[in-house]
Scaffold this motif. Sequence first.
Motif, PDB file in Angstrom:
ATOM      1  N   THR A   1       0.865  -1.177   0.000  1.00 38.88           N
ATOM      2  CA  THR A   1       0.000   0.000   0.000  1.00 38.88           C
ATOM      3  C   THR A   1       0.900   1.225   0.000  1.00 38.88           C
ATOM      4  OG1 THR A   1      -1.919   1.031   1.056  1.00 38.88           O
ATOM      5  CG2 THR A   1      -0.200   0.213   2.522  1.00 38.88           C
ATOM      6  N   SER A   2       0.302   2.386   0.013  1.00 39.00           N
ATOM      7  CA  SER A   2       1.065   3.625  -0.033  1.00 39.00           C
ATOM      8  C   SER A   2       1.878   3.841   1.242  1.00 39.00           C
ATOM      9  CB  SER A   2       0.115   4.803  -0.229  1.00 39.00           C
ATOM     10  OG  SER A   2       0.815   6.021  -0.101  1.00 39.00           O
TER      11      SER A   2
ATOM     12  N   THR B   1      -7.818   6.767   8.088  1.00 36.40           N
ATOM     13  CA  THR B   1      -9.125   6.237   8.487  1.00 36.40           C
ATOM     14  C   THR B   1      -9.063   4.762   8.869  1.00 36.40           C
ATOM     15  OG1 THR B   1      -9.678   5.779   6.175  1.00 36.40           O
ATOM     16  CG2 THR B   1     -10.418   7.904   7.084  1.00 36.40           C
ATOM     17  N   ALA B   2      -8.073   4.043   8.354  1.00 33.54           N
ATOM     18  CA  ALA B   2      -7.906   2.632   8.697  1.00 33.54           C
ATOM     19  C   ALA B   2      -6.824   2.445   9.764  1.00 33.54           C
ATOM     20  CB  ALA B   2      -7.541   1.832   7.453  1.00 33.54           C
ATOM     21  N   GLU B   3      -6.315   3.552  10.310  1.00 29.77           N
ATOM     22  CA  GLU B   3      -5.237   3.528  11.291  1.00 29.77           C
ATOM     23  C   GLU B   3      -4.032   2.742  10.766  1.00 29.77           C
ATOM     24  OE1 GLU B   3      -6.707   2.289  15.095  1.00 29.77           O
ATOM     25  OE2 GLU B   3      -8.291   3.774  15.069  1.00 29.77           O
ATOM     26  N   LEU B   4      -3.739   2.931   9.491  1.00 30.33           N
ATOM     27  CA  LEU B   4      -2.628   2.263   8.834  1.00 30.33           C
ATOM     28  C   LEU B   4      -1.527   3.270   8.578  1.00 30.33           C
ATOM     29  CD1 LEU B   4      -1.282  -0.056   7.293  1.00 30.33           C
ATOM     30  CD2 LEU B   4      -2.620   0.620   5.288  1.00 30.33           C
ATOM     31  N   SER B   5      -0.356   3.031   9.171  1.00 26.63           N
ATOM     32  CA  SER B   5       0.771   3.930   8.991  1.00 26.63           C
ATOM     33  C   SER B   5       2.064   3.123   8.934  1.00 26.63           C
ATOM     34  CB  SER B   5       0.840   4.947  10.125  1.00 26.63           C
ATOM     35  OG  SER B   5       1.983   5.755   9.956  1.00 26.63           O
ATOM     36  N   PRO B   6       2.528   2.800   7.712  1.00 28.14           N
ATOM     37  CA  PRO B   6       3.763   2.031   7.596  1.00 28.14           C
ATOM     38  C   PRO B   6       4.946   2.658   8.333  1.00 28.14           C
ATOM     39  CG  PRO B   6       2.645   2.105   5.485  1.00 28.14           C
ATOM     40  CD  PRO B   6       1.907   3.039   6.405  1.00 28.14           C
TER      41      PRO B   6
ATOM     42  N   TRP C   1       4.437   4.375  -3.783  1.00 26.82           N
ATOM     43  CA  TRP C   1       4.608   5.825  -3.634  1.00 26.82           C
ATOM     44  C   TRP C   1       3.404   6.559  -4.188  1.00 26.82           C
ATOM     45  CZ3 TRP C   1       8.378   5.904  -0.427  1.00 26.82           C
ATOM     46  CH2 TRP C   1       9.334   4.897  -0.479  1.00 26.82           C
ATOM     47  N   ARG C   2       2.356   5.828  -4.539  1.00 23.36           N
ATOM     48  CA  ARG C   2       1.157   6.433  -5.132  1.00 23.36           C
ATOM     49  C   ARG C   2       0.526   7.421  -4.161  1.00 23.36           C
ATOM     50  NH1 ARG C   2      -0.633   0.660  -6.572  1.00 23.36           N
ATOM     51  NH2 ARG C   2      -1.054   0.764  -4.360  1.00 23.36           N
ATOM     52  N   ARG C   3       0.078   8.507  -4.703  1.00 21.58           N
ATOM     53  CA  ARG C   3      -0.683   9.458  -3.904  1.00 21.58           C
ATOM     54  C   ARG C   3      -1.477  10.409  -4.761  1.00 21.58           C
ATOM     55  NH1 ARG C   3       2.056  13.826  -0.585  1.00 21.58           N
ATOM     56  NH2 ARG C   3       1.073  15.441  -1.773  1.00 21.58           N
ATOM     57  N   ASP C   4      -1.037  10.660  -5.983  1.00 19.82           N
ATOM     58  CA  ASP C   4      -1.696  11.670  -6.807  1.00 19.82           C
ATOM     59  C   ASP C   4      -3.167  11.362  -7.082  1.00 19.82           C
ATOM     60  OD1 ASP C   4       0.654  13.067  -6.909  1.00 19.82           O
ATOM     61  OD2 ASP C   4       1.324  12.093  -8.748  1.00 19.82           O
ATOM     62  N   GLN C   5      -3.506  10.087  -7.224  1.00 22.34           N
ATOM     63  CA  GLN C   5      -4.891   9.741  -7.523  1.00 22.34           C
ATOM     64  C   GLN C   5      -5.767   9.710  -6.284  1.00 22.34           C
ATOM     65  OE1 GLN C   5      -2.291   7.727  -7.515  1.00 22.34           O
ATOM     66  NE2 GLN C   5      -2.829   5.584  -7.318  1.00 22.34           N
ATOM     67  N   TRP C   6      -5.183   9.909  -5.108  1.00 17.47           N
ATOM     68  CA  TRP C   6      -5.955   9.858  -3.876  1.00 17.47           C
ATOM     69  C   TRP C   6      -6.136  11.265  -3.315  1.00 17.47           C
ATOM     70  CZ3 TRP C   6      -2.567   5.381  -1.731  1.00 17.47           C
ATOM     71  CH2 TRP C   6      -2.887   4.208  -2.418  1.00 17.47           C
ATOM     72  N   PRO C   7      -7.354  11.764  -3.333  1.00 21.13           N
ATOM     73  CA  PRO C   7      -7.596  13.154  -2.915  1.00 21.13           C
ATOM     74  C   PRO C   7      -7.373  13.406  -1.430  1.00 21.13           C
ATOM     75  CG  PRO C   7      -9.664  12.024  -3.345  1.00 21.13           C
ATOM     76  CD  PRO C   7      -8.570  11.087  -3.761  1.00 21.13           C
ATOM     77  N   ARG C   8      -7.219  12.367  -0.615  1.00 20.96           N
ATOM     78  CA  ARG C   8      -7.049  12.596   0.830  1.00 20.96           C
ATOM     79  C   ARG C   8      -5.671  13.144   1.182  1.00 20.96           C
ATOM     80  NH1 ARG C   8      -7.950   7.035   0.641  1.00 20.96           N
ATOM     81  NH2 ARG C   8      -6.045   5.832   0.621  1.00 20.96           N
TER      82      ARG C   8
END
Length: 144
Positions: A42-43, A49-54, A79-86
């Motif tokens: 994952t990123s 919101t899922a309490e996920l923090s690598p 490293w994806r992030r551009d497609q995710w507005p959050r």
Amino acid sequence: RKAGRGVGVVVNTHTQHTYTHTFVTQKGQGVRVVVAFFDYETSVYGKKTAELSPLRDLQRFFRGGFAHSTCLLGITVSWRRDQWPRYDPAAPHLAFEDLVGFVEAEADAQGFSCQVLDSINYGMTFGLFRLRHKSLAAESAKET
């Protein structure tokens, strides 16, 4: 569980929330890990919101004292992030070099040297690190 000569065995703690649970419940119990594989798939930015923090899990791993005196550490993230507005568009864009710096800083703070053994990019990135406690290097130097 203990298996022979006091070697602890943890088998397949492979879900994002299991990492956090394991690090919180086992802190201070003497658990030491020889091979750790953080397979997030994952990123690197996580998902609040899922309490996920690598990165937070990696901090818990180091600061909780879970790395064995010599440890292989594998990390898979994207490293994806551009497609995710959050994600705040003004926030910095992270890259593998940032992950390396993060792991090196956390390792150094706990008395470990850190060497990047390999990295593989395939849409996501897998990084393989060797951690070695600095006291081992000092002992080796004394012997030679």
